[in-house]
Scaffold this active site. Structure first.
Site, mmCIF file in Angstrom:
data_model
loop_
_atom_site.group_PDB
_atom_site.id
_atom_site.type_symbol
_atom_site.label_atom_id
_atom_site.label_comp_id
_atom_site.label_asym_id
_atom_site.label_seq_id
_atom_site.Cartn_x
_atom_site.Cartn_y
_atom_site.Cartn_z
ATOM 1 N N PRO A 1 0.830 -1.203 0.000
ATOM 2 C CA PRO A 1 0.000 0.000 0.000
ATOM 3 C C PRO A 1 0.873 1.265 0.000
ATOM 4 O O PRO A 1 1.924 1.293 0.649
ATOM 5 C CB PRO A 1 -0.794 -0.107 1.302
ATOM 6 C CG PRO A 1 -0.642 -1.494 1.777
ATOM 7 C CD PRO A 1 0.591 -2.066 1.159
ATOM 8 N N ALA B 1 1.619 4.398 3.432
ATOM 9 C CA ALA B 1 1.094 3.770 4.647
ATOM 10 C C ALA B 1 2.220 3.372 5.596
ATOM 11 O O ALA B 1 1.991 2.690 6.584
ATOM 12 C CB ALA B 1 0.254 2.554 4.281
ATOM 13 N N LEU C 1 4.774 1.451 4.789
ATOM 14 C CA LEU C 1 5.279 0.102 4.515
ATOM 15 C C LEU C 1 6.417 0.106 3.493
ATOM 16 O O LEU C 1 6.817 -0.941 2.999
ATOM 17 C CB LEU C 1 4.130 -0.802 4.046
ATOM 18 C CG LEU C 1 3.160 -1.211 5.166
ATOM 19 C CD1 LEU C 1 1.897 -1.826 4.597
ATOM 20 C CD2 LEU C 1 3.815 -2.191 6.137
ATOM 21 N N ASP D 1 14.377 3.176 5.471
ATOM 22 C CA ASP D 1 13.557 2.386 4.532
ATOM 23 C C ASP D 1 14.432 1.650 3.523
ATOM 24 O O ASP D 1 14.336 0.429 3.357
ATOM 25 C CB ASP D 1 12.606 3.294 3.731
ATOM 26 C CG ASP D 1 11.336 3.614 4.491
ATOM 27 O OD1 ASP D 1 11.387 3.599 5.736
ATOM 28 O OD2 ASP D 1 10.314 3.884 3.832
HETATM 29 O O1 PMV Z 1 6.085 6.433 7.231
HETATM 30 P P1 PMV Z 1 7.383 5.733 6.992
HETATM 31 O O2 PMV Z 1 7.431 4.353 7.478
HETATM 32 O O3 PMV Z 1 7.958 5.961 5.661
HETATM 33 O O4 PMV Z 1 8.415 6.294 8.016
HETATM 34 C C1 PMV Z 1 8.693 7.548 8.387
HETATM 35 C C2 PMV Z 1 9.692 7.365 9.471
HETATM 36 C C3 PMV Z 1 10.236 8.674 9.971
HETATM 37 O O5 PMV Z 1 11.134 8.352 11.021
HETATM 38 C C4 PMV Z 1 9.116 9.541 10.533
HETATM 39 C C5 PMV Z 1 10.957 9.412 8.870
HETATM 40 C C6 PMV Z 1 12.228 8.756 8.401
HETATM 41 O O6 PMV Z 1 12.682 9.132 7.322
HETATM 42 O O7 PMV Z 1 12.806 7.929 9.104
#
Ligand code: PMV
Length: 328
Positions: free
Chosen positions: A101, A104, A106, A152
């Site tokens: 998704p 979200a 993920l 990520d």
């Molecule tokens: O929403 P997501 O899982 O892409 O994560 C954002 C995570 C944060 O710590 C808020 C931002 C980041 O780049 O790590």
């Protein structure tokens, strides 16, 4: 020429979101139940250099040369050409599909990028090493996220649980040795969670009250260090309380929401050991830890009860994922 494909998993942050942007550690795991795939189809009759990009999920069917600058799919392809100092490649079709998704939490953007980088570099005869995939995916992720921490692309490139800390010069990543398996239920509020906006709001709040926010981030960092210990020493039951502490701190950071709070409460009432929002917050996903003791079948059925409770409380999607001991 044979058709070449590559797949990349989704990801979920277990601990440390937001604080990770400010140099504290975070823990994330791959989610193999969802994935992005890129397939490269050679077009031997095509004009040399012509690359057609197709992403049926988002209705995209366009020549690379017609896509605007900073289009993330185009940037992924171009970054591979740049990596090898090529101006053009044999004619081909780059097809992308994903079950992850969007917006979200993920990791859909990073997974699509990683799949393209791997498939297209393999098509050119030089499959990129993980380290380069990770570095290039980080650059492309900046288009999606503005100032991503890099977590990520890292967890998705290496497909392993990671303990991640952003660095000034370089990001530091340790893979986590999982001492005992545990099961996490992911529940989606169905509300989009635009990471760049939420991260921007948190930055403004931090600028207005730096001491208060630094203190919150420091406490989150401490929770993450304890969570690492619990995971590595095979004490996943301890993660329940740590999830609750992390959620309380994220609420104080200002990124929870009524919908997230409702799902967190529903999960705990249904027997989860602990629960919190995951990712940027405001919307998007939350996670809950299933009971860890008992037979495998028993844990699975208790995870299903938590899933049902989340759906009854408004979750539009749930995913159950098991974090396994490596090699298990
Ligand atoms: O929403 P997501 O899982 O892409 O994560 C954002 C995570 C944060 O710590 C808020 C931002 C980041 O780049 O790590």
């Amino acid at each position: 020429m044979a058709l070449i494909s590559a797949t990349a998993p989704g990801k979920i942050i277990l601990f440390g979101e937001h604080a990770v942007v400010y140099g504290r550690p975070a823990i994330a795991v791959p989610v193999n139940q969802v994935w992005a795939r890129s397939v490269i189809i050679p077009q031997p009759q095509g004009t040399p250099g012509h690359i057609q990009i197709q992403a049926p999920d988002i209705g995209l069917d366009e020549s690379l040369s017609n896509l605007p600058d900073k289009h993330p799919l185009a940037e992924a392809v171009k970054s591979v050409l740049d990596e090898f100092g090529l101006h053009r490649s044999p004619a081909c079709l780059v097809r992308v599909a994903s079950t992850i998704p969007i917006a979200a939490g993920l990791g859909s953007g990073a997974a699509i990028t990683v799949a393209i980088l791997r498939a297209f570099s393999a098509f050119l005869g030089h499959p990129l090493a993980d380290e380069r995939v990770n570095a290039l995916a980080f650059e492309v992720d900046k288009i999606y996220h503005g100032t991503p921490s890099g977590i990520d692309n890292t967890v998705i490139t290496y497909r392993k649980p990671v303990y991640f800390q952003r660095g000034v010069e370089y990001n530091q990543m340790d893979t986590l040795r999982v001492g005992a398996p545990f099961t996490v239920i992911i529940g989606d509020t169905g509300m989009p969670s635009p990471t760049a906006t939420v991260v921007g709001d948190v930055r403004q709040a931090w600028q207005a009250e730096p001491e208060r926010y630094e203190a919150l981030f420091e406490q989150i960092g401490e929770v993450v260090r304890q969570a690492r210990q619990a995971i590595e020493t095979g004490q996943p039951a301890d993660l329940g309380e740590l999830l609750r502490q992390n959620q309380a701190l994220l609420s104080r950071v200002g990124v929870s929401s009524p919908a997230l709070d409702r799902l967190v409460a529903a999960a705990e009432q249904a027997g989860a050991l602990g629960s919190k929002l995951s990712g940027s917050g405001r919307g998007g996903n939350m996670i809950a830890l299933a009971p860890v003791s008992g037979e495998v079948g028993d844990i699975a059925s208790r995870a299903r009860q938590i899933e049902q409770a989340l759906r009854a409380a408004g979750a539009v999607r749930t995913i159950v994922t098991r974090i396994d001991v490596e090699g298990a």
